[in-house]
Design a protein around this motif. Structure first.
Motif, mmCIF file in Angstrom:
data_model
loop_
_atom_site.group_PDB
_atom_site.id
_atom_site.type_symbol
_atom_site.label_atom_id
_atom_site.label_comp_id
_atom_site.label_asym_id
_atom_site.label_seq_id
_atom_site.Cartn_x
_atom_site.Cartn_y
_atom_site.Cartn_z
ATOM 1 N N THR A 202 61.366 69.773 15.301
ATOM 2 C CA THR A 202 61.060 69.442 16.677
ATOM 3 C C THR A 202 60.726 68.243 17.133
ATOM 4 O OG1 THR A 202 58.418 70.062 16.081
ATOM 5 C CG2 THR A 202 59.952 71.802 16.830
ATOM 6 N N SER A 203 61.070 67.278 15.917
ATOM 7 C CA SER A 203 60.693 65.657 16.250
ATOM 8 C C SER A 203 61.824 65.083 16.949
ATOM 9 C CB SER A 203 60.640 65.155 14.836
ATOM 10 O OG SER A 203 61.720 64.969 13.952
ATOM 11 N N GLY A 204 62.965 65.659 16.997
ATOM 12 C CA GLY A 204 64.096 65.107 17.750
ATOM 13 C C GLY A 204 65.080 64.208 16.716
ATOM 14 N N GLN A 205 64.691 64.251 15.363
ATOM 15 C CA GLN A 205 65.534 63.650 14.683
ATOM 16 C C GLN A 205 66.896 64.348 14.320
ATOM 17 O OE1 GLN A 205 63.660 61.706 11.038
ATOM 18 N NE2 GLN A 205 61.972 63.147 11.487
ATOM 19 N N GLU A 206 68.122 63.519 14.153
ATOM 20 C CA GLU A 206 69.289 64.180 14.150
ATOM 21 C C GLU A 206 69.611 64.633 12.768
ATOM 22 O OE1 GLU A 206 72.265 62.029 16.162
ATOM 23 O OE2 GLU A 206 71.362 62.396 18.226
ATOM 24 N N CYS B 111 63.899 77.255 11.928
ATOM 25 C CA CYS B 111 64.801 77.074 13.181
ATOM 26 C C CYS B 111 64.786 78.272 14.141
ATOM 27 C CB CYS B 111 66.270 77.102 12.678
ATOM 28 S SG CYS B 111 66.578 75.569 11.812
ATOM 29 N N ILE C 95 66.254 77.007 17.899
ATOM 30 C CA ILE C 95 67.115 75.969 17.276
ATOM 31 C C ILE C 95 68.267 76.907 17.028
ATOM 32 C CG2 ILE C 95 67.995 74.276 15.843
ATOM 33 C CD1 ILE C 95 65.114 73.162 15.710
#
Length: 345
Positions: free
Chosen positions: A229-233, A252, A257
């Motif tokens: 949920t941190s936005g890291q790809e 997930c 997700i």
């Protein structure tokens, strides 16, 4: 029960039939402790199995070892060290003082192997599943190891991922890595193997984060949830075992997700195989608990009889030519994808 696991259980039966018939020639249906008098329905001796803990994989190993020992004529008593290295050593000392014929140990701490060897004294000792950190503690006459070559487990994961991304025309990836117990041989080699396979196949792989979840599903959920949920790809999730991979799947799903990227594990547990079949996991690597349990019992019987530890099995000794090579039995890993997962269910 499908083909591969059925074959594993048939190996149990074939080996046990051979055990009851006595030993002599090589092959999976023969071999044992060298005398027909010590086989059959009566007990000829006692073996203690000391496990690091009880989980799905080790419980399956225990069941196979118990059955193989019974067919051999040995009474096998299993002990759970509950991840306590000192408790495990005490169980080995108790087995020695109680006159057990041999002991099988799934070590809590691979670095403590010498202490386990010392506790066993002249009692035959077989390490199973987790090898000693220093393999030089092995001795073909009294101390052996039965397990699967961890150099290949992570490598199978890396080969799968490399082909997956090559097919997409992608040569660079970012991954999340879920690690087992830090410092254990399995954790070190599984991590190194997957990275090496990716590199060998022309994929530049960069870790987004490496999380130590100690082979535990709940810990994997706790560790990976904030990352998701941190936005890291990231392009994939690599796990040192199925339990943590399943934790990643659950995390997930909890985060909403869509799993349109590979999640890969190792062990091919029942739940892991089901996740591969459903597409939630991309692949896993079958580690044969029945084969390891049988191999450990056979190694015990052969040590007692003064024979090569793999006599009466189809398993190979280590081929590296080291001083300890004759003390190691390898039970092969096997890659499992959606194409062949039905064979392992």
């Amino acid at each position: 029960m499908k083909l591969k696991k059925m074959m594993a259980m048939l190996l149990v039966g074939a080996t046990c039939v051979g055990m009851m018939a006595g030993c002599g020639s090589s092959g999976s249906s023969s071999g044992g402790n060298g005398s027909a008098e010590s086989t059959g329905s009566g007990e000829s001796g006692k073996i203690t199995l000391v496990m690091a803990q009880r989980d799905e994989f080790l419980s399956t190993l225990e069941a196979a070892a118990t059955k193989a020992a019974a067919e051999k004529g040995y009474k096998l008593t299993a002990q759970d060290a509950q991840s306590d290295s000192q408790k495990q050593i005490q169980f080995v000392e108790t087995a020695k003082n109680g006159g057990e014929d041999a002991v099988i140990v799934n070590p809590v701490d691979s670095d403590a192997a010498q202490s386990i060897v010392d506790a066993a004294g002249d009692m035959p000792l077989v390490f199973v599943n987790r090898p000693p950190t220093d393999l030089h503690v092995l001795d073909a006459e009294n101390v052996a190891f039965v397990g699967s070559d961890e150099d290949t487990s992570g490598y199978f994961q890396g080969e799968y991922l490399a082909q997956y991304y090559k097919d997409k025309g992608q040569t660079e990836i970012k991954y999340i890595l879920l690690q087992g117990i830090l410092g254990q041989v399995s954790q070190i080699k599984r991590c190194a193997g997957v990275v090496k396979a990716l590199e060998d196949n022309g994929i530049k792989a960069t870790p987004v984060v490496e999380l130590a979840a100690e082979y535990d599903r709940a810990k994997a959920i706790d560790k990976i949830s904030p990352v998701l949920t941190s936005g890291q790809e990231f392009d994939c999730i690599i796990s040192n075992n199925d339990a943590m991979a399943l934790g990643a799947v659950e995390a997930c799903e909890n985060a909403g997700i869509t799993i349109d990227f590979p999640i890969v594990g190792i062990d091919c547990t029942k739940d892991g195989a089901a996740a591969v079949e459903s597409g939630k996991m991309a692949m896993t690597v079958f580690q044969n608990p029945e084969g390891q349990g049988i191999g450990a019992v056979m190694a015990c019987a052969n040590l007692i009889a003064g024979k090569a530890i793999n006599e009466g099995t189809d398993y190979d000794l280590d081929s590296n030519g080291e001083s300890y090579s004759d003390s190691i039995i390898w039970v092969p890993f096997e890659p499992v994808t959606k194409d062949n997962v039905a064979d392992y269910m």
